[in-house]
Scaffold this motif. Structure first.
Motif, PDB file in Angstrom:
ATOM      1  N   GLU A 110      70.399  12.482 -76.204  1.00 47.60           N
ATOM      2  CA  GLU A 110      71.339  11.831 -76.595  1.00 47.60           C
ATOM      3  C   GLU A 110      72.096  11.480 -74.764  1.00 47.60           C
ATOM      4  OE1 GLU A 110      74.054   9.864 -79.644  1.00 47.60           O
ATOM      5  OE2 GLU A 110      73.545  11.480 -80.116  1.00 47.60           O
ATOM      6  N   GLY A 111      72.803  10.768 -74.114  1.00 46.95           N
ATOM      7  CA  GLY A 111      73.646  11.300 -73.332  1.00 46.95           C
ATOM      8  C   GLY A 111      72.728   9.889 -72.050  1.00 46.95           C
ATOM      9  N   TYR A 112      73.486  10.601 -71.158  1.00 42.11           N
ATOM     10  CA  TYR A 112      72.438  10.442 -69.737  1.00 42.11           C
ATOM     11  C   TYR A 112      71.847  10.900 -69.247  1.00 42.11           C
ATOM     12  CZ  TYR A 112      73.537   9.133 -64.546  1.00 42.11           C
ATOM     13  OH  TYR A 112      73.205   9.194 -62.965  1.00 42.11           O
ATOM     14  N   GLY A 113      70.282  10.169 -69.134  1.00 38.77           N
ATOM     15  CA  GLY A 113      69.330  10.641 -68.361  1.00 38.77           C
ATOM     16  C   GLY A 113      68.596   9.750 -67.502  1.00 38.77           C
ATOM     17  N   SER A 114      66.920  10.721 -67.392  1.00 37.71           N
ATOM     18  CA  SER A 114      66.717  10.205 -66.105  1.00 37.71           C
ATOM     19  C   SER A 114      64.459  10.676 -66.351  1.00 37.71           C
ATOM     20  CB  SER A 114      66.370  10.842 -64.615  1.00 37.71           C
ATOM     21  OG  SER A 114      68.524  10.842 -64.495  1.00 37.71           O
ATOM     22  N   ARG A 115      64.553  11.533 -67.899  1.00 41.06           N
ATOM     23  CA  ARG A 115      63.434  11.499 -67.858  1.00 41.06           C
ATOM     24  C   ARG A 115      63.348  11.798 -69.166  1.00 41.06           C
ATOM     25  NH1 ARG A 115      61.354  16.842 -65.342  1.00 41.06           N
ATOM     26  NH2 ARG A 115      59.298  16.552 -66.556  1.00 41.06           N
ATOM     27  N   LEU A 116      62.048  11.953 -70.174  1.00 41.55           N
ATOM     28  CA  LEU A 116      61.678  11.910 -70.909  1.00 41.55           C
ATOM     29  C   LEU A 116      61.138  12.924 -71.599  1.00 41.55           C
ATOM     30  CD1 LEU A 116      60.388   7.570 -72.065  1.00 41.55           C
ATOM     31  CD2 LEU A 116      62.272   9.197 -72.737  1.00 41.55           C
ATOM     32  N   GLY A 117      59.580  12.738 -71.345  1.00 40.03           N
ATOM     33  CA  GLY A 117      58.736  14.363 -71.080  1.00 40.03           C
ATOM     34  C   GLY A 117      59.215  15.665 -70.901  1.00 40.03           C
ATOM     35  N   THR A 118      58.628  16.794 -71.593  1.00 45.24           N
ATOM     36  CA  THR A 118      59.569  17.849 -71.294  1.00 45.24           C
ATOM     37  C   THR A 118      57.926  19.005 -70.496  1.00 45.24           C
ATOM     38  OG1 THR A 118      58.154  18.616 -73.594  1.00 45.24           O
ATOM     39  CG2 THR A 118      61.128  17.753 -73.179  1.00 45.24           C
ATOM     40  N   ALA A 119      57.062  18.147 -69.661  1.00 42.50           N
ATOM     41  CA  ALA A 119      56.293  19.433 -69.428  1.00 42.50           C
ATOM     42  C   ALA A 119      57.005  18.932 -67.725  1.00 42.50           C
ATOM     43  CB  ALA A 119      54.896  17.965 -69.469  1.00 42.50           C
ATOM     44  N   LYS A 120      56.662  20.408 -67.428  1.00 39.28           N
ATOM     45  CA  LYS A 120      57.156  20.302 -66.149  1.00 39.28           C
ATOM     46  C   LYS A 120      56.025  19.833 -64.647  1.00 39.28           C
ATOM     47  CE  LYS A 120      58.367  24.516 -63.079  1.00 39.28           C
ATOM     48  NZ  LYS A 120      58.351  25.706 -63.233  1.00 39.28           N
ATOM     49  N   GLY A 121      56.718  18.995 -64.326  1.00 45.46           N
ATOM     50  CA  GLY A 121      56.144  18.304 -62.950  1.00 45.46           C
ATOM     51  C   GLY A 121      54.596  17.145 -63.558  1.00 45.46           C
ATOM     52  N   GLY A 122      55.527  17.174 -64.686  1.00 45.72           N
ATOM     53  CA  GLY A 122      55.456  15.034 -65.181  1.00 45.72           C
ATOM     54  C   GLY A 122      55.517  13.961 -64.452  1.00 45.72           C
ATOM     55  N   PRO A 123      55.174  13.186 -64.954  1.00 45.57           N
ATOM     56  CA  PRO A 123      55.428  11.794 -63.719  1.00 45.57           C
ATOM     57  C   PRO A 123      56.483  11.228 -64.066  1.00 45.57           C
ATOM     58  CG  PRO A 123      53.809  11.299 -65.731  1.00 45.57           C
ATOM     59  CD  PRO A 123      53.749  12.466 -66.105  1.00 45.57           C
ATOM     60  N   LEU A 124      57.400  10.305 -63.365  1.00 46.87           N
ATOM     61  CA  LEU A 124      58.703  10.472 -63.006  1.00 46.87           C
ATOM     62  C   LEU A 124      58.275   9.117 -63.232  1.00 46.87           C
ATOM     63  CD1 LEU A 124      60.719  12.964 -61.452  1.00 46.87           C
ATOM     64  CD2 LEU A 124      60.193  12.764 -63.371  1.00 46.87           C
ATOM     65  N   ASP A 125      59.686   8.170 -63.722  1.00 51.35           N
ATOM     66  CA  ASP A 125      59.637   6.379 -63.423  1.00 51.35           C
ATOM     67  C   ASP A 125      61.167   6.107 -62.545  1.00 51.35           C
ATOM     68  OD1 ASP A 125      57.321   5.953 -64.916  1.00 51.35           O
ATOM     69  OD2 ASP A 125      58.718   5.988 -66.773  1.00 51.35           O
ATOM     70  N   TRP A 126      60.797   5.350 -61.548  1.00 49.65           N
ATOM     71  CA  TRP A 126      62.168   4.567 -61.260  1.00 49.65           C
ATOM     72  C   TRP A 126      63.427   4.106 -62.107  1.00 49.65           C
ATOM     73  CZ3 TRP A 126      62.801   6.132 -56.240  1.00 49.65           C
ATOM     74  CH2 TRP A 126      64.226   5.595 -55.520  1.00 49.65           C
ATOM     75  N   GLY A 127      63.697   5.278 -62.607  1.00 49.84           N
ATOM     76  CA  GLY A 127      65.081   4.457 -64.013  1.00 49.84           C
ATOM     77  C   GLY A 127      66.002   5.680 -64.563  1.00 49.84           C
ATOM     78  N   ASP A 128      66.941   5.168 -64.452  1.00 47.83           N
ATOM     79  CA  ASP A 128      68.202   6.409 -65.276  1.00 47.83           C
ATOM     80  C   ASP A 128      68.649   5.351 -66.116  1.00 47.83           C
ATOM     81  OD1 ASP A 128      68.204   8.473 -63.069  1.00 47.83           O
ATOM     82  OD2 ASP A 128      69.802   6.951 -61.883  1.00 47.83           O
ATOM     83  N   TYR A 129      68.794   6.007 -67.754  1.00 47.13           N
ATOM     84  CA  TYR A 129      68.608   5.431 -69.015  1.00 47.13           C
ATOM     85  C   TYR A 129      70.471   6.532 -68.988  1.00 47.13           C
ATOM     86  CZ  TYR A 129      66.718   9.514 -70.892  1.00 47.13           C
ATOM     87  OH  TYR A 129      66.180  10.927 -71.183  1.00 47.13           O
ATOM     88  N   TYR A 130      70.753   5.566 -70.667  1.00 54.05           N
ATOM     89  CA  TYR A 130      72.268   6.301 -71.649  1.00 54.05           C
ATOM     90  C   TYR A 130      71.133   6.245 -72.506  1.00 54.05           C
ATOM     91  CZ  TYR A 130      76.411   8.711 -73.153  1.00 54.05           C
ATOM     92  OH  TYR A 130      76.938   9.660 -72.922  1.00 54.05           O
TER      93      TYR A 130
END
Length: 387
Positions: free
Chosen positions: A121-141
């Motif tokens: 909950e809140g301002y974020g920029s990733r979903l998965g908690t795997a270190k080094g995991g793939p990242l998407d080009w987006g932020d969210y709330y």
């Protein structure tokens, strides 16, 4: 750089805001955002004709014709655009403008609402908690809305007054109330489309007032190499049903159909409605949750509001008995709560329809699952990804 990174909050590595990357990366995006060649936007053919997913006019009473149109779209596409749905256009624009205002705030002001993997909950920029995991080009709330016990205004941004008037919190509260009503209406139509009583699918979700709901506001900054990345990777939604309010002038949503990615042309003031994995499970795959993804633009930023309408998180869900008739129609999925189901996303991030397919495979190997029974608890996990 402190305004661009969230180095704590329980994440396995510093969280970089895509807005900051967009502002500073020049002509080349960092390697962490580059997708594998098979996953890039240009990897498969795309559509492009206007209204290339079904459009359903919701202005008519909930009779057989409307139910048939909704059911047909959800059987064949898993998606449709709902027009004349009853949510006031001015409210749609006010909610969208309010959230644009949040993402226009200085970085330090946004960071005051940084999230953690405990609740997302809140301002974020990733979903998965795997270190080094793939990242998407987006932020969210991300915000919890239902059940009421999970809603905490402490996690909501303070109100700002966008053009057109009305604060962020007020606009979001009103928007959520209207969209919940629309979701309950679509649930009745979906239930009727299965040949069941109007309230049957809602009852499987925990009944009116027992369901979950949350809002994810997505912000996709400009990207200098949009052909190499995605705003959101290919996935089906893990929950029940999604009501998506997209940008009114920038396309981005793509839906997979017959092996091709179809770029959706949104109808003005429509909701894009799609089936999630839990309704696929409950309907025994009569209704389909379909892979979709989001592309980004080099020329324009984009914002969307994804409203997730979900079953009560501690109820074991399995195909409804009325839709199971072995051997011709065996139950395709074993009982599992929504809390259990979405754990894999918390760990690994988005991965197509891998979780649902693994469930179906396990059932095929082990045989038909036992009938689901309701949990005695009415509480809901606060560590949810998407209530």
């Amino acid at each position: 750089m402190s305004s661009c990174f969230n180095g704590g909050a329980g994440w396995p590595e510093p969280v970089v805001r895509v807005q900051a990357v967009s502002d500073s990366c020049g002509a080349t995006i960092p390697e962490r955002y580059v997708k594998a060649p098979s996953e890039r936007p240009s990897s498969l053919g795309g559509g492009g004709g206007l209204n290339n997913i079904p459009v359903v006019d919701m202005s008519m009473p909930d009779g057989e014709e409307t139910a048939r149109a909704v059911a047909a779209a959800c059987r064949e596409w898993g998606f449709f655009q709902a027009v004349n749905h009853g949510v006031r256009p001015e409210l749609l624009r006010r909610a969208r403008a309010a959230w644009r205002g949040f993402f226009a705030r200085p970085a330090e002001a946004r960071e005051a609402y940084a999230n953690s993997p405990a609740t997302y909950e809140g301002y974020g920029s990733r979903l998965g908690t795997a270190k080094g995991g793939p990242l998407d080009w987006g932020d969210y709330y991300f915000l919890h809305l239902l059940p009421a016990a999970l809603k905490s205004h402490d996690k909501w941004p303070t109100s700002s007054v966008p053009a057109g008037g009305g604060g962020l919190r007020e606009a979001t509260e009103e928007y959520a109330e209207e969209v919940v009503r629309l979701c309950r209406r679509v649930m009745r139509l979906l239930s009727r489309g299965l040949g069941l009583d109007d309230g049957r699918l809602q009852a499987a979700f925990g009944g009116v007032g027992g369901e979950g709901a949350c809002l994810r506001v997505n912000f996709y900054p400009r990207c200098p190499q949009p052909e190499l990345t995605l705003g959101v990777a290919s996935h089906s939604d893990p929950g029940g049903m999604t009501m998506l309010l997209v940008d009114d002038h920038v396309r981005g949503l793509q839906v997979k159909n017959a092996g091709h990615w179809i770029t959706v042309d949104p109808v003005l003031d429509a909701f894009i409605v799609n089936i999630g994995d839990q309704i696929q499970v409950l309907s025994n795959a009569v209704y389909k949750s379909v892979e979709h993804r989001v592309t980004v633009s080099a020329a324009e930023e984009r914002l969307s509001l994804a409203f997730f309408y979900n079953p009560r998180s501690d109820l074991p869900l399995a195909p409804m008995p009325e839709l199971v008739a072995p051997p011709a129609r065996p139950a395709l999925y074993p009982p599992m709560t929504f809390d259990e189901y979405r754990e894999h996303i918390r760990r690994r991030g988005l991965s197509g329809k891998a979780q649902l397919q693994s469930q179906q495979m396990a059932t095929a190997i082990c045989g038909a699952p036992p009938a689901a029974t309701a949990s005695s608890s009415s509480s809901s996990s606060a560590s949810s990804l998407a209530r």
